[in-house]
Design an enzyme around this catalytic site. Structure first.
Site, PDB file in Angstrom:
ATOM      1  N   THR A  74      -3.873   6.778   0.988  1.00  0.00           N
ATOM      2  CA  THR A  74      -4.372   5.409   1.010  1.00  0.00           C
ATOM      3  C   THR A  74      -4.479   4.920   2.447  1.00  0.00           C
ATOM      4  O   THR A  74      -5.560   4.611   2.937  1.00  0.00           O
ATOM      5  CB  THR A  74      -3.453   4.478   0.196  1.00  0.00           C
ATOM      6  N   SER A 117       0.820  -1.206   0.000  1.00  0.00           N
ATOM      7  CA  SER A 117       0.000   0.000   0.000  1.00  0.00           C
ATOM      8  C   SER A 117       0.852   1.253   0.000  1.00  0.00           C
ATOM      9  O   SER A 117       1.848   1.348   0.715  1.00  0.00           O
ATOM     10  CB  SER A 117      -0.925   0.013   1.225  1.00  0.00           C
ATOM     11  N   ASP A 118       0.441   2.213  -0.800  1.00  0.00           N
ATOM     12  CA  ASP A 118       0.996   3.551  -0.705  1.00  0.00           C
ATOM     13  C   ASP A 118       0.522   4.144   0.621  1.00  0.00           C
ATOM     14  O   ASP A 118      -0.497   3.727   1.171  1.00  0.00           O
ATOM     15  CB  ASP A 118       0.492   4.384  -1.890  1.00  0.00           C
ATOM     16  N   LYS A 119       1.252   5.110   1.140  1.00  0.00           N
ATOM     17  CA  LYS A 119       0.865   5.738   2.408  1.00  0.00           C
ATOM     18  C   LYS A 119      -0.077   6.908   2.191  1.00  0.00           C
ATOM     19  O   LYS A 119      -1.216   6.903   2.660  1.00  0.00           O
ATOM     20  CB  LYS A 119       2.101   6.216   3.178  1.00  0.00           C
TER      21      LYS A 119
END
Length: 914
Positions: free
Chosen positions: A339, A334-336
């Site tokens: 997201t 996951s991107d931070k």
């Protein structure tokens, strides 16, 4: 200018501006000449992304028929055509065409993603050529052009900045940074990562504040945006686990049909002296019996039902197979920013000389209190706290408002917006005072200052980088009054606050002489009174913590791959339960690793920071090399290549770019990470139902095949004709089996580990169960058929009884198949009403084929007297009881052999060195 050098040299950020200008043979004030621009456009091409050569649509469509299951459908269609069963031929061909269309539509995804990247390029650019300011189409920009920048501009090419006057550029879609990048012009270290190249402005990003100018150092495909486009184009769409397993299943069934048909033909020809045409008809009947021609259609329907369920849970599926793929995901990357976090800056802590405060709430909504030691604080009754909050609110250019839907939004910089939200949370009033003078934020000075009159005093209020304000301060404000500044105390406070992953902002003030109407930077150089610090974060989404916990329960590892700073990523990760807060690997470290070391790194570490698009792609491929089934989430252009390469790409629907959405298989309409967990749950349900369907359908084919093989081996009359076989396949595969697509998820579906990527859809138990039920149904039916034949019953009546027996056995077996291992007696019969509906429909169809004259003539059946019906019904009930007994035995064996297993372990890390 050397063409080879310009095209291969990317470290423009490491050179001083005069050196860059010398290489590009340009002037930092005059730009290049029209003649130079024309020559360079001729030599290097326009500032646009190259168009991909398109394949013929007809060829693309026909290529989707190159599949073993489609070939099997064509074989079935050919056989029905030979038999003159034209309706079945048309239906089977339609199934093949629909499947081809599903695959064909997926090809538009990659092409659309590339087109969306091209649309991100600015249409116009303001430049200086021959010393004259002019405006040109962005595609006509040439290397060395001097581009002018102002707020709102979309940057048309990669620029090495020459002037940066308070210039800030929004780069989150490219780098993952949650706040605009403050730009400068000085040269940087050659090893500086993409997100830290503050003397560069990249194509496709936009100017949020300030002005500046820069020299074009890369155009078209050579820009960072172009590199992402190239990565996206070069990244191949991977085959999903379901597609691979169904392809393997198709090959297995096809080889089995060919082998058995050949052996049976030879046996019948040489051992029983069957007539060649009669034997060929029997062999064709065997092939029809063995081919699960309804399986591809059933697969599509099961996936389509899954798509509908996921849409209701805020996940839009763009490709059918990705529904099932989610069910086998073992790692979510996951991107931070945007997201896992809100991409809405929030003040979380306030530090004064003698006091510490926490701030509740997250995002721009002014909901939450200011607390101290867990007790709510009234800011109006805490003068020092109120003074600092008012300073932050007054020395501020942003505006906090609500939109038509009631959502709180910021007009201005995110960090300043967080301070306005803090002010509203505090309940203070009177921050609308008119300014006398302003010093705008300047990246060179790293502060903003305003002059106001308040309480009979003329005040200079300042906010900015704490280190800058502390250097200009001589005193600090305390309850006892202003005292000499204690730098060591503030350094300690800053270190503690920054260690929590919070960005720091300081506040200070100075009493100015009455009647002061202007301020300069010189006024701030000494004599400031330091008020305190604010700790600001891009907060995690409220629901993410629970979602990550659910992932762990399901044996799914969550990895954070972000463009943000390492310390920030570690702090956010610790808060969310990703990693231990101490270990994170930067993009620079990844650059120094071999592929084998990266594969080890993704086993040991869950947080990767300051990453580029290439890094994200490498990490996804490393996970896949380790045997993991990976999902990649993201919302920025920088995520697109990794989303496309992952087993399933998941894009944010609200804040995600169109490029990201088109590169993904699934789009979340609520940008909610917890929706991914719901999608995984749905994917597991879909896969379970698919396996249940296979477990139900294949025994039908197996029982029919068993009947024909046994008849040829024993030299008896064929108990079913090919047309009757087609009827049985149709009513069981295309009608009854549909009910299993609507089965609810079983208990514990999210408390079991993901299935291994290489697990076969037909494991040892499934093969045993299919063979067991096939022989059980086929054996009992054969015994009944032979018995009736020996008792002198007519051949048409025997065959009618055989058709009814197989169908009734399958109807009862449908209730067995509602759970692979669980007891059918514990399943609520009304939890899936589709089972009751198709059961009633099957009864109607069987009565039709038995009693309607037209159906009798087509399928070779005869009306059955009422006294014959108990026999097929009894056979079906016996099948149900025996299969339930087998399942009970298997459950008992499972309990005896039960061992606790670790959920989706990343692999053996003992011998892994980074």
């Amino acid at each position: 200018m050397q063409k080879q050098y310009v095209h291969t040299h990317r470290k423009w950020f490491a050179k001083d501006v005069p050196d860059v200008a010398a290489v590009l043979m340009t002037d930092v004030r005059q730009g290049i000449s029209q003649e130079q621009a024309a020559a360079r456009l001729e030599e290097y091409g326009p500032n646009s992304l190259p168009a991909k050569k398109k394949q013929s649509r007809i060829i693309s469509f026909l290529r989707h028929f190159h599949d073993i299951l489609i070939y099997m459908l064509f074989v079935a269609a050919f056989v029905t055509l030979v038999l003159g069963h034209y309706a079945d031929t048309i239906v089977i061909l339609l199934v093949a065409v629909v499947n081809a269309f599903i695959g064909f539509s997926q090809e538009f995804k990659a092409e659309k993603a590339l087109e969306d990247i091209k649309s991100m390029l600015s249409l116009k650019a303001s430049i200086i050529r021959d010393g004259v300011r002019t405006e040109v189409d962005s595609k006509d920009l040439a290397l060395g052009d001097l581009v002018l920048l102002k707020p709102g501009n979309k940057i048309p090419a990669d620029l090495r900045l020459v002037i940066a006057d308070n210039l800030r550029v929004e780069e989150s879609a490219l780098t993952g940074e949650s706040v605009p990048s403050e730009k400068t012009t000085h040269s940087l270290d050659p090893e500086t990562m993409l997100g830290d190249r503050i003397n560069m402005a990249f194509s496709g990003t936009s100017v949020s504040a300030g002005t500046g100018s820069g020299l074009v150092v890369a155009v078209g495909q050579e820009t960072e945006l172009g590199r992402i486009s190239q990565l996206l184009e070069e990244t191949q769409n991977i085959s999903t686990p379901l597609i691979r397993q169904m392809a393997q299943l198709g090959k297995t069934v096809a080889l089995f049909i060919l082998g058995v048909s050949l052996l049976i033909f030879l046996f019948g020809r040489f051992f029983h002296n069957y007539d060649a045409s009669e034997l060929l008809l029997a062999t064709i009947g065997l092939a029809i019996a063995a081919i699960p021609e309804g399986l591809p259609a059933i697969l599509s329907i099961i996936l389509a039902v899954g798509v509908q369920h996921m849409a209701r849970r805020k996940a839009i599926v763009r490709t059918l197979p990705s529904v099932e793929t989610l069910g086998s995901v073992s790692v979510i990357c996951s991107d931070k920013t945007g997201t896992l976090t809100k991409n809405e800056m929030t003040v979380k802590s306030l530090v004064l000389a003698e006091e510490r405060y926490d701030v509740e709430g997250s995002g721009y909504a002014p909901e939450g209190s200011i607390t101290q030691h867990g007790t709510t604080v009234d800011a109006a009754s805490a003068p020092l706290l109120a003074e600092m909050i008012r300073c932050f609110a007054l020395c501020n250019d942003s505006v906090l408002t609500q939109d038509a839907n009631g959502a709180w939004i910021i007009q201005g910089e995110p960090t300043e917006g967080a301070l306005q939200t803090l002010y509203k949370k505090s309940g203070l009033t009177g921050a609308g005072k008119s300014r006398i003078a302003t010093l705008p934020f300047d990246s060179q000075y790293k502060y903003m200052a305003i002059l106001i009159e308040e309480g009979g005093q003329t005040l200079l209020l300042v906010k900015g980088a704490p280190d800058r304000l502390l250097a200009m301060s001589t005193q600090q404000r305390t309850a006892a009054g202003d005292v000499p500044l204690d730098p060591a105390c503030w350094e300690s406070a800053m270190s503690i606050t920054a260690g929590k992953g919070q960005r720091l902002l300081g506040a200070a003030l100075k009493i100015m002489p009455p009647q002061t109407r202007t301020i300069t930077h010189q006024d701030l150089q000494d004599g400031l009174v330091f008020l305190g610090l604010a700790g600001i974060v891009d907060p995690p989404r409220n629901e993410v913590l629970e979602a990550i916990r659910a992932c762990k329960d399901a044996g799914i590892t969550v990895k954070m791959i972000t463009g943000d700073h390492v310390d920030t990523a570690k702090a956010i990760g610790l808060e969310l339960g990703i990693g231990d807060g101490s270990m994170a690997i930067s993009g620079q470290q990844l650059d120094e690793m071999t592929d084998q070391q990266i594969q080890c790194a993704v086993k040991k570490c869950d947080i990767f920071a300051r990453t580029s698009p290439e890094h994200k792609l490498k990490l996804v491929k490393a996970l896949q090399a380790n045997g993991a089934v990976s999902a990649m989430t993201g919302d920025g252009v920088n995520d697109a290549p990794a989303l496309k390469a992952a087993d399933v790409g998941i894009a944010m629907g609200i804040k995600g770019t169109e490029v990201t959405k088109d590169a993904a298989e699934i789009v979340l309409t609520d940008d909610n990470f917890s929706t991914i967990v719901a999608a995984v749950e749905e994917g597991r349900r879909v896969y379970d139902n698919l396996r249940k369907t296979i477990l139900f359908i294949l025994p039908t084919n197996g029982a029919e095949s068993f009947l024909i093989i046994a008849s040829i081996l024993f030299g008896t009359t064929l108990p079913l004709t090919p047309v009757q076989i087609l009827w049985v396949n149709m009513v069981t595969s295309v009608t009854v089996s549909l009910a299993l697509a609507f089965e609810l998820k079983e208990d514990g579906v999210m408390r079991r580990p993901p299935r291994p990527a290489g697990e076969k859809i037909l494991d040892g138990y499934f093969i045993w169960r299919i063979a067991f039920v096939s022989i059980l149904i086929g054996g009992m039916t054969l015994i009944m058929s032979v018995g009736l034949g020996r008792m002198g019953y007519a051949e048409d009546l025997v065959r009618t009884m055989t058709v009814q027996s197989i169908v009734m056995c399958q109807l009862f077996h449908l209730f067995n198949s509602r759970s692979i291992r669980g007891s059918a007696f514990k399943i609520n019969p009304f939890s899936n009403r589709a089972v009751l509906v198709v059961s009633a429909l099957l009864v109607v169809l069987q009565l039709s084929v038995t009693y309607i004259p037209f159906m009798n003539s087509v399928f070779g059946t005869v009306p059955l007297p009422l006294q014959y019906w108990p026999v097929p019904i009894l056979l079906g009930f016996i099948v149900f009881l025996i299969v339930e007994g087998e399942k009970a035995f298997m459950r008992k064996r499972d309990a005896q052999n039960f061992t606790t297993k670790a959920g989706a372990a990343a692999g053996d890390n003992d011998h892994c060195e980074i």
